[in-house]
Design a protein around this motif. Structure first.
Motif, PDB file in Angstrom:
ATOM      1  N   THR A   1       0.859  -1.188   0.000  1.00  0.00           N
ATOM      2  CA  THR A   1       0.000   0.000   0.000  1.00  0.00           C
ATOM      3  C   THR A   1       0.890   1.232   0.000  1.00  0.00           C
ATOM      4  OG1 THR A   1      -0.121  -0.003   2.419  1.00  0.00           O
ATOM      5  CG2 THR A   1      -1.900  -1.135   1.223  1.00  0.00           C
ATOM      6  N   ILE A   2       0.373   2.296  -0.655  1.00  0.00           N
ATOM      7  CA  ILE A   2       1.119   3.551  -0.752  1.00  0.00           C
ATOM      8  C   ILE A   2       0.332   4.629  -0.035  1.00  0.00           C
ATOM      9  CG2 ILE A   2       2.088   5.275  -2.317  1.00  0.00           C
ATOM     10  CD1 ILE A   2       2.425   3.109  -4.393  1.00  0.00           C
ATOM     11  N   THR A   3       0.911   5.240   0.969  1.00  0.00           N
ATOM     12  CA  THR A   3       0.251   6.311   1.718  1.00  0.00           C
ATOM     13  C   THR A   3       0.673   7.699   1.243  1.00  0.00           C
ATOM     14  OG1 THR A   3       1.989   6.218   3.405  1.00  0.00           O
ATOM     15  CG2 THR A   3       0.025   4.856   3.757  1.00  0.00           C
ATOM     16  N   GLN A   4       1.817   7.785   0.567  1.00  0.00           N
ATOM     17  CA  GLN A   4       2.269   9.064   0.022  1.00  0.00           C
ATOM     18  C   GLN A   4       3.142   8.817  -1.196  1.00  0.00           C
ATOM     19  OE1 GLN A   4       4.450  11.518   2.755  1.00  0.00           O
ATOM     20  NE2 GLN A   4       4.700  13.217   1.317  1.00  0.00           N
ATOM     21  N   PHE A   5       2.857   9.557  -2.265  1.00  0.00           N
ATOM     22  CA  PHE A   5       3.646   9.471  -3.489  1.00  0.00           C
ATOM     23  C   PHE A   5       3.424  10.778  -4.261  1.00  0.00           C
ATOM     24  CE2 PHE A   5       4.973   7.699  -7.633  1.00  0.00           C
ATOM     25  CZ  PHE A   5       6.124   7.035  -7.238  1.00  0.00           C
ATOM     26  N   ASN A   6       4.003  11.859  -3.759  1.00  0.00           N
ATOM     27  CA  ASN A   6       3.723  13.190  -4.278  1.00  0.00           C
ATOM     28  C   ASN A   6       5.015  13.925  -4.590  1.00  0.00           C
ATOM     29  OD1 ASN A   6       0.910  12.811  -3.749  1.00  0.00           O
ATOM     30  ND2 ASN A   6       1.249  13.412  -1.608  1.00  0.00           N
ATOM     31  N   PRO A   7       4.996  14.740  -5.666  1.00  0.00           N
ATOM     32  CA  PRO A   7       6.166  15.578  -5.969  1.00  0.00           C
ATOM     33  C   PRO A   7       6.210  16.800  -5.055  1.00  0.00           C
ATOM     34  CG  PRO A   7       4.469  15.899  -7.632  1.00  0.00           C
ATOM     35  CD  PRO A   7       3.967  14.817  -6.728  1.00  0.00           C
ATOM     36  N   ASN A   8       7.427  17.282  -4.811  1.00  0.00           N
ATOM     37  CA  ASN A   8       7.639  18.468  -3.993  1.00  0.00           C
ATOM     38  C   ASN A   8       8.053  19.645  -4.864  1.00  0.00           C
ATOM     39  OD1 ASN A   8       7.162  16.928  -1.601  1.00  0.00           O
ATOM     40  ND2 ASN A   8       9.288  16.190  -1.692  1.00  0.00           N
ATOM     41  N   ASN A   9       8.142  20.833  -4.250  1.00  0.00           N
ATOM     42  CA  ASN A   9       8.499  22.038  -5.001  1.00  0.00           C
ATOM     43  C   ASN A   9       9.940  22.018  -5.493  1.00  0.00           C
ATOM     44  OD1 ASN A   9       5.908  23.103  -4.563  1.00  0.00           O
ATOM     45  ND2 ASN A   9       6.532  24.051  -2.603  1.00  0.00           N
ATOM     46  N   ASP A  10      10.823  21.273  -4.838  1.00  0.00           N
ATOM     47  CA  ASP A  10      12.236  21.199  -5.246  1.00  0.00           C
ATOM     48  C   ASP A  10      12.489  20.056  -6.227  1.00  0.00           C
ATOM     49  OD1 ASP A  10      11.735  19.194  -3.495  1.00  0.00           O
ATOM     50  OD2 ASP A  10      13.495  19.527  -2.224  1.00  0.00           O
ATOM     51  N   ASN A  11      11.453  19.633  -6.922  1.00  0.00           N
ATOM     52  CA  ASN A  11      11.538  18.579  -7.946  1.00  0.00           C
ATOM     53  C   ASN A  11      11.989  17.245  -7.353  1.00  0.00           C
ATOM     54  OD1 ASN A  11      11.122  17.691 -10.598  1.00  0.00           O
ATOM     55  ND2 ASN A  11      13.286  17.984 -11.151  1.00  0.00           N
ATOM     56  N   THR A  12      11.619  16.975  -6.124  1.00  0.00           N
ATOM     57  CA  THR A  12      11.833  15.673  -5.503  1.00  0.00           C
ATOM     58  C   THR A  12      10.484  14.992  -5.300  1.00  0.00           C
ATOM     59  OG1 THR A  12      11.768  16.622  -3.272  1.00  0.00           O
ATOM     60  CG2 THR A  12      13.928  16.436  -4.337  1.00  0.00           C
ATOM     61  N   LEU A  13      10.540  13.697  -5.054  1.00  0.00           N
ATOM     62  CA  LEU A  13       9.320  12.904  -4.903  1.00  0.00           C
ATOM     63  C   LEU A  13       9.355  12.202  -3.554  1.00  0.00           C
ATOM     64  CD1 LEU A  13       6.722  11.856  -6.357  1.00  0.00           C
ATOM     65  CD2 LEU A  13       8.096   9.900  -7.086  1.00  0.00           C
ATOM     66  N   SER A  14       8.378  12.489  -2.708  1.00  0.00           N
ATOM     67  CA  SER A  14       8.271  11.849  -1.397  1.00  0.00           C
ATOM     68  C   SER A  14       7.381  10.615  -1.507  1.00  0.00           C
ATOM     69  CB  SER A  14       7.689  12.817  -0.357  1.00  0.00           C
ATOM     70  OG  SER A  14       8.546  13.922  -0.181  1.00  0.00           O
ATOM     71  N   ALA A  15       7.861   9.502  -0.902  1.00  0.00           N
ATOM     72  CA  ALA A  15       7.116   8.243  -0.985  1.00  0.00           C
ATOM     73  C   ALA A  15       7.065   7.580   0.373  1.00  0.00           C
ATOM     74  CB  ALA A  15       7.777   7.312  -1.999  1.00  0.00           C
ATOM     75  N   GLN A  16       5.904   6.997   0.678  1.00  0.00           N
ATOM     76  CA  GLN A  16       5.712   6.190   1.882  1.00  0.00           C
ATOM     77  C   GLN A  16       4.967   4.924   1.499  1.00  0.00           C
ATOM     78  OE1 GLN A  16       3.810   8.407   5.017  1.00  0.00           O
ATOM     79  NE2 GLN A  16       5.503   9.854   5.250  1.00  0.00           N
ATOM     80  N   PHE A  17       5.601   3.768   1.737  1.00  0.00           N
ATOM     81  CA  PHE A  17       5.031   2.475   1.390  1.00  0.00           C
ATOM     82  C   PHE A  17       4.852   1.648   2.657  1.00  0.00           C
ATOM     83  CE2 PHE A  17       6.346   1.811  -3.330  1.00  0.00           C
ATOM     84  CZ  PHE A  17       6.106   3.142  -3.603  1.00  0.00           C
ATOM     85  N   ASN A  18       3.905   0.713   2.595  1.00  0.00           N
ATOM     86  CA  ASN A  18       3.779  -0.377   3.565  1.00  0.00           C
ATOM     87  C   ASN A  18       3.826  -1.680   2.776  1.00  0.00           C
ATOM     88  OD1 ASN A  18       3.560   1.107   5.960  1.00  0.00           O
ATOM     89  ND2 ASN A  18       1.366   1.437   5.661  1.00  0.00           N
ATOM     90  N   VAL A  19       4.807  -2.505   3.086  1.00  0.00           N
ATOM     91  CA  VAL A  19       5.031  -3.729   2.318  1.00  0.00           C
ATOM     92  C   VAL A  19       4.822  -4.920   3.249  1.00  0.00           C
ATOM     93  CG1 VAL A  19       6.665  -5.044   0.925  1.00  0.00           C
ATOM     94  CG2 VAL A  19       6.695  -2.548   0.844  1.00  0.00           C
ATOM     95  N   ASN A  20       4.040  -5.888   2.777  1.00  0.00           N
ATOM     96  CA  ASN A  20       3.803  -7.134   3.513  1.00  0.00           C
ATOM     97  C   ASN A  20       4.706  -8.228   2.924  1.00  0.00           C
ATOM     98  OD1 ASN A  20       1.796  -5.904   5.075  1.00  0.00           O
ATOM     99  ND2 ASN A  20       0.181  -6.453   3.622  1.00  0.00           N
ATOM    100  N   ILE A  21       5.578  -8.749   3.751  1.00  0.00           N
ATOM    101  CA  ILE A  21       6.520  -9.794   3.336  1.00  0.00           C
ATOM    102  C   ILE A  21       6.305 -11.017   4.219  1.00  0.00           C
ATOM    103  CG2 ILE A  21       8.952 -10.445   3.138  1.00  0.00           C
ATOM    104  CD1 ILE A  21       9.600  -7.578   2.547  1.00  0.00           C
ATOM    105  N   THR A  22       6.237 -12.180   3.587  1.00  0.00           N
ATOM    106  CA  THR A  22       6.091 -13.442   4.311  1.00  0.00           C
ATOM    107  C   THR A  22       7.420 -14.184   4.290  1.00  0.00           C
ATOM    108  OG1 THR A  22       3.752 -13.606   3.700  1.00  0.00           O
ATOM    109  CG2 THR A  22       4.839 -15.623   4.426  1.00  0.00           C
ATOM    110  N   ALA A  23       7.936 -14.510   5.478  1.00  0.00           N
ATOM    111  CA  ALA A  23       9.198 -15.256   5.621  1.00  0.00           C
ATOM    112  C   ALA A  23       8.887 -16.649   6.133  1.00  0.00           C
ATOM    113  CB  ALA A  23      10.137 -14.528   6.579  1.00  0.00           C
ATOM    114  N   ARG A  24       9.394 -17.671   5.470  1.00  0.00           N
ATOM    115  CA  ARG A  24       9.149 -19.068   5.825  1.00  0.00           C
ATOM    116  C   ARG A  24      10.473 -19.771   6.128  1.00  0.00           C
ATOM    117  NH1 ARG A  24       5.798 -17.860   1.516  1.00  0.00           N
ATOM    118  NH2 ARG A  24       3.538 -18.116   1.908  1.00  0.00           N
ATOM    119  N   ASN A  25      10.480 -20.486   7.243  1.00  0.00           N
ATOM    120  CA  ASN A  25      11.630 -21.320   7.611  1.00  0.00           C
ATOM    121  C   ASN A  25      11.213 -22.781   7.473  1.00  0.00           C
ATOM    122  OD1 ASN A  25      13.920 -22.511   8.642  1.00  0.00           O
ATOM    123  ND2 ASN A  25      13.509 -21.932  10.772  1.00  0.00           N
TER     124      ASN A  25
END
Length: 255
Positions: free
Chosen positions: A108-132
């Motif tokens: 899921t992405i909670t933030q993915f917006n350009p800024n005034n200084d031509n940069t891009l701010s991003a905030q992700f939530n990633v679900n990863i499953t680890a199996r042993n």
């Protein structure tokens, strides 16, 4: 002269008398002249002296030292390889090790917006499953891990794995928050819009996670495996549900 008168010859002077009369008064060899090849018999010869050959001590040969050192190094590595091979055989046949498995199940992405200084701010939530999948081996995830989301060679955001212990035949689902700031927002958004039109946005998730393997009660030294997942999603937008089309992860150890 009468017939009875005899003429007697002069008496012969003995040879010894002639030699005595003709004895030279000067030496046969003048003074200052060189001796003859046979030497001067009048002078005594020096006594015979045995000459002993001089023996010089030989300097130490560097080649032998280098060969001995090289042989020691080769023997050390041979013994080390033998020990490692024996330990590997014991672990393989005694514990039947299997590599852990990972998969990216949601994003899921909670933030993915350009800024005034031509940069891009991003905030992700990633679900990863680890199996042993191991029945006799546990995995302890240590601190200092790093998870990175990359799009077309550009880092979008970063996060980290939590510290936890994963027991035998255990499956753990991780929800990892990630934040970041990318450069050249204009070019990045233009490329992203072209990818969204095709319906496939390629992403790469790369993780460096320090772990310690536990064999029974024995803990091995810390290793740094690298997990690399290729994930294709349908879009990267905050107002849409992100659907994962497919994903594949690879796992390799790094000492």
């Amino acid at each position: 002269m009468s017939d009875h008168q005899r003429i007697h010859p002069d008496p012969v002077t003995p040879a010894t008398d002639l030699e005595s009369q003709q004895k030279p008064t000067a030496p046969l060899v003048p003074r200052g002249s060189s001796r003859s090849d046979h030497g001067n018999p009048a002078e005594p010869q020096p006594p015979y002296q045995r000459t002993i050959p001089i023996q010089y001590s030989k300097p130490p040969k560097k080649r032998h030292c280098c060969r001995r050192f090289l042989c020691c190094i080769l023997c050390f590595f041979f013994i080390l390889i033998m020990i490692v091979g024996i330990l590997a055989a014991i672990i393989y046949f005694g514990f039947d090790p299997k590599l852990p498995k990972y998969s990216v199940d949601g994003m899921t992405i909670t933030q993915f917006n350009p800024n005034n200084d031509n940069t891009l701010s991003a905030q992700f939530n990633v679900n990863i499953t680890a199996r042993n999948p191991n029945t006799k081996i546990g995995i302890s995830y240590e601190g200092g891990s790093r998870l990175t989301v990359i799009y077309m060679g550009t880092t979008l955001c970063q996060g980290s794995f939590p510290k936890f212990y994963q027991g035998h035949r255990n499956t753990t689902v991780l929800n990892i928050p990630m934040t970041g700031q990318a450069q050249d927002a204009t070019g990045l958004l233009n490329s992203l819009q072209a990818q969204i039109q095709t319906g496939v946005v390629p992403l790469v998730l790369r993780a460096k996670v320090p772990v310690r393997i536990k064999l029974g009660k024995l803990k091995l030294p810390k290793w740094k495996p690298i997990v690399r997942c290729r994930v294709n999603v349908n879009t990267l937008a905050t107002d849409n549900v992100i659907r994962i089309r497919d994903s594949s992860c690879s796992f390799r150890f790094k000492l």
